[in-house]
Write a protein that holds these residues in place. Structure first.
Motif, PDB file in Angstrom:
ATOM      1  N   GLU A 170       6.074 -11.592   7.083  1.00 56.56           N
ATOM      2  CA  GLU A 170       5.637 -11.928   5.729  1.00 56.56           C
ATOM      3  C   GLU A 170       5.014 -13.319   5.705  1.00 56.56           C
ATOM      4  O   GLU A 170       5.355 -14.172   6.526  1.00 56.56           O
ATOM      5  CB  GLU A 170       6.839 -11.881   4.758  1.00 56.56           C
ATOM      6  N   SER A 182       3.168  -7.684   3.538  1.00 58.50           N
ATOM      7  CA  SER A 182       3.070  -7.236   2.142  1.00 58.50           C
ATOM      8  C   SER A 182       1.653  -7.372   1.610  1.00 58.50           C
ATOM      9  O   SER A 182       1.178  -6.516   0.855  1.00 58.50           O
ATOM     10  CB  SER A 182       4.034  -8.049   1.266  1.00 58.50           C
ATOM     11  N   ARG A 183       0.968  -8.431   2.014  1.00 61.52           N
ATOM     12  CA  ARG A 183      -0.409  -8.612   1.545  1.00 61.52           C
ATOM     13  C   ARG A 183      -1.335  -7.553   2.131  1.00 61.52           C
ATOM     14  O   ARG A 183      -2.227  -7.048   1.437  1.00 61.52           O
ATOM     15  CB  ARG A 183      -0.898 -10.021   1.888  1.00 61.52           C
ATOM     16  N   GLU A 208      -0.461  -4.501   3.052  1.00 57.33           N
ATOM     17  CA  GLU A 208      -0.146  -3.243   2.375  1.00 57.33           C
ATOM     18  C   GLU A 208      -0.817  -3.185   1.009  1.00 57.33           C
ATOM     19  O   GLU A 208      -1.385  -2.151   0.618  1.00 57.33           O
ATOM     20  CB  GLU A 208       1.368  -3.101   2.226  1.00 57.33           C
ATOM     21  N   ALA A 209      -0.764  -4.297   0.270  1.00 59.38           N
ATOM     22  CA  ALA A 209      -1.422  -4.342  -1.036  1.00 59.38           C
ATOM     23  C   ALA A 209      -2.932  -4.244  -0.891  1.00 59.38           C
ATOM     24  O   ALA A 209      -3.607  -3.581  -1.690  1.00 59.38           O
ATOM     25  CB  ALA A 209      -1.052  -5.631  -1.769  1.00 59.38           C
ATOM     26  N   ASP A 252      -3.985  -0.656  -0.270  1.00 61.32           N
ATOM     27  CA  ASP A 252      -3.961   0.079  -1.541  1.00 61.32           C
ATOM     28  C   ASP A 252      -5.194  -0.255  -2.376  1.00 61.32           C
ATOM     29  O   ASP A 252      -5.806   0.631  -2.993  1.00 61.32           O
ATOM     30  CB  ASP A 252      -2.693  -0.253  -2.326  1.00 61.32           C
ATOM     31  N   ASN A 253      -5.562  -1.531  -2.392  1.00 58.04           N
ATOM     32  CA  ASN A 253      -6.733  -1.942  -3.163  1.00 58.04           C
ATOM     33  C   ASN A 253      -8.014  -1.331  -2.610  1.00 58.04           C
ATOM     34  O   ASN A 253      -8.846  -0.818  -3.365  1.00 58.04           O
ATOM     35  CB  ASN A 253      -6.850  -3.465  -3.173  1.00 58.04           C
ATOM     36  N   ARG A 278      -8.181   2.143  -3.635  1.00 58.17           N
ATOM     37  CA  ARG A 278      -8.424   2.253  -5.076  1.00 58.17           C
ATOM     38  C   ARG A 278      -9.862   1.917  -5.426  1.00 58.17           C
ATOM     39  O   ARG A 278     -10.437   2.483  -6.358  1.00 58.17           O
ATOM     40  CB  ARG A 278      -7.460   1.309  -5.819  1.00 58.17           C
ATOM     41  N   TYR A 330      -5.378  -8.892  -1.141  1.00 54.63           N
ATOM     42  CA  TYR A 330      -4.172  -8.369  -1.788  1.00 54.63           C
ATOM     43  C   TYR A 330      -4.243  -8.435  -3.308  1.00 54.63           C
ATOM     44  O   TYR A 330      -3.485  -7.751  -4.004  1.00 54.63           O
ATOM     45  CB  TYR A 330      -2.926  -9.104  -1.285  1.00 54.63           C
ATOM     46  N   GLU A 331      -5.139  -9.271  -3.850  1.00 55.91           N
ATOM     47  CA  GLU A 331      -5.247  -9.370  -5.305  1.00 55.91           C
ATOM     48  C   GLU A 331      -5.904  -8.116  -5.872  1.00 55.91           C
ATOM     49  O   GLU A 331      -6.888  -7.614  -5.322  1.00 55.91           O
ATOM     50  CB  GLU A 331      -6.046 -10.617  -5.679  1.00 55.91           C
ATOM     51  N   ARG A 332      -5.375  -7.617  -6.941  1.00 51.73           N
ATOM     52  CA  ARG A 332      -5.825  -6.335  -7.483  1.00 51.73           C
ATOM     53  C   ARG A 332      -7.301  -6.343  -7.839  1.00 51.73           C
ATOM     54  O   ARG A 332      -8.008  -5.352  -7.679  1.00 51.73           O
ATOM     55  CB  ARG A 332      -4.989  -5.954  -8.710  1.00 51.73           C
ATOM     56  N   LEU A 366       2.926 -12.048  -3.092  1.00 53.05           N
ATOM     57  CA  LEU A 366       1.690 -11.575  -3.723  1.00 53.05           C
ATOM     58  C   LEU A 366       1.253 -12.474  -4.880  1.00 53.05           C
ATOM     59  O   LEU A 366       0.446 -12.058  -5.718  1.00 53.05           O
ATOM     60  CB  LEU A 366       1.858 -10.133  -4.204  1.00 53.05           C
TER      61      LEU A 366
END
Length: 332
Positions: A25, A29-30, A32-33, A36-37, A40, A142-144, A180
């Motif tokens: 870390e 986690s970043r 993984e995010a 996802d982004n 998306r 990682y930012e949406r 995050l």
């Protein structure tokens, strides 16, 4: 110089770990995010076999395995962008196992990475005649909603020809912050030109000086051949170097003939920001070594390990202008 096809929202991103893997870390986690982004936002994502590993010596895997992962991603017909998941320390050790000639013969693809990824982003134009981007690693997304340098990197990859630096910056998040947490940019830029008289046009080349010094003088060093008869714009930043090692490094590259056709130097914010040694800072160090070249220089540019860092297309021709509100790069 070959330009890879620009991305569309249906393009495929192949994640690779040519240096560190994302096994700790906040990078796990970043990443993984970020995955996802990307999905998306419409991209397809492939994850390389070394991405979550720390099986190598100070790296995700052995040099041979890291080279294999990158080569397979580059030769994969479905891949449009090869995106590094991290910087690190010893990416240089995988270079002897890469076939830059085979990469040159393959269909051109984008590679993007930052810091230790200088080893690839810098060399791909020199050895394989293909542009690359010195820009954010995968966990940075990682930012949406992508913003600042992440948004600009995606814009360049999608065909935009103009980016502009950012009015504020930060030393980055604290270790105790949530993984995050969004970066907050509050420190105003102190960008400064020396001997700068107006826009400069040339071929962009650069990255992290720490890595470039390792490449200088090796069999991968084709800088003098590449820059011959080309007006060059060098963008340089540093991570571990202090002002004196920075000065020695610039001396080494100058004496190796790297800067014979330089028309502009862009220096980013060093990680050792505001550090001095024997009363000498980074600006004074650069002027001491390169001042005799009578080439304009820009200091404290939005570039480097103190975010946000403007993405640059290695090997591309562009015009760089220092405006009243920032640094603007317009690609041909």
């Amino acid at each position: 110089m070959r330009t890879p096809p620009f991305l569309s929202t249906a393009s495929t991103i192949s994640l690779v770990a040519p240096s560190f893997g994302c096994n700790i870390e906040p990078y796990f986690s970043r990443l993984e995010a970020a995955i996802d982004n990307f999905r998306r936002w419409g991209y397809q994502v492939k994850v390389g076999p070394n991405v979550y590993l720390a099986d190598g010596e100070i790296a995700s895997a052995s040099p041979e395995e890291r080279a294999k992962e990158f080569t397979e991603a580059y030769l994969d017909e479905e891949t449009d962008l090869i995106l590094s998941v991290g910087g690190g320390e010893l990416m240089c050790e995988m270079l002897p196992y890469l076939d830059f000639a085979a990469i040159k013969d393959a269909a051109p693809k984008w590679f993007m990475g930052f810091s230790d990824n200088t080893n690839l982003a810098f060399l791909l134009p020199l050895l394989s005649d293909v542009k690359a981007i010195y820009g954010p690693n995968a966990p940075s997304f990682y930012e949406r909603k992508p913003r600042v340098n992440q948004a600009d990197a995606l814009r360049l990859l999608s065909g935009a020809n103009r980016v502009k630096g950012y009015p504020k910056w930060t030393f980055g998040n604290k270790k105790e912050d949530p993984y995050l947490k969004l970066c907050s940019y509050r420190r105003p830029n102190k960008i400064e030109g020396v001997n700068y008289l107006g826009p400069v046009h040339g071929t962009l080349l650069g990255g992290c000086l720490d890595c470039l010094l390792t490449l200088c003088g090796t069999k991968f060093d084709k800088v003098v051949d590449f820059t011959k008869d080309k007006p060059m714009i060098f963008f340089l930043e540093c991570c571990d170097l202090n002002p004196l090692s920075f000065r020695r490094g610039l001396f080494q590259l100058k004496e190796a003939g790297w800067f014979q056709t330089a028309k502009l130097f862009i220096f980013g914010r060093p990680l050792h920001y505001d550090e001095t040694m024997f009363g000498m800072g980074f600006k004074e160090a650069a002027l001491s070594v390169l001042g005799e070249l009578n080439v304009p220089m820009i200091f404290n540019a939005p570039l480097g390990h103190l975010p946000p860092s403007l993405p640059f297309i290695e090997g591309a021709e562009a015009s760089v202008e220092l405006t009243f509100d920032g640094l603007e790069v317009v690609y041909d």
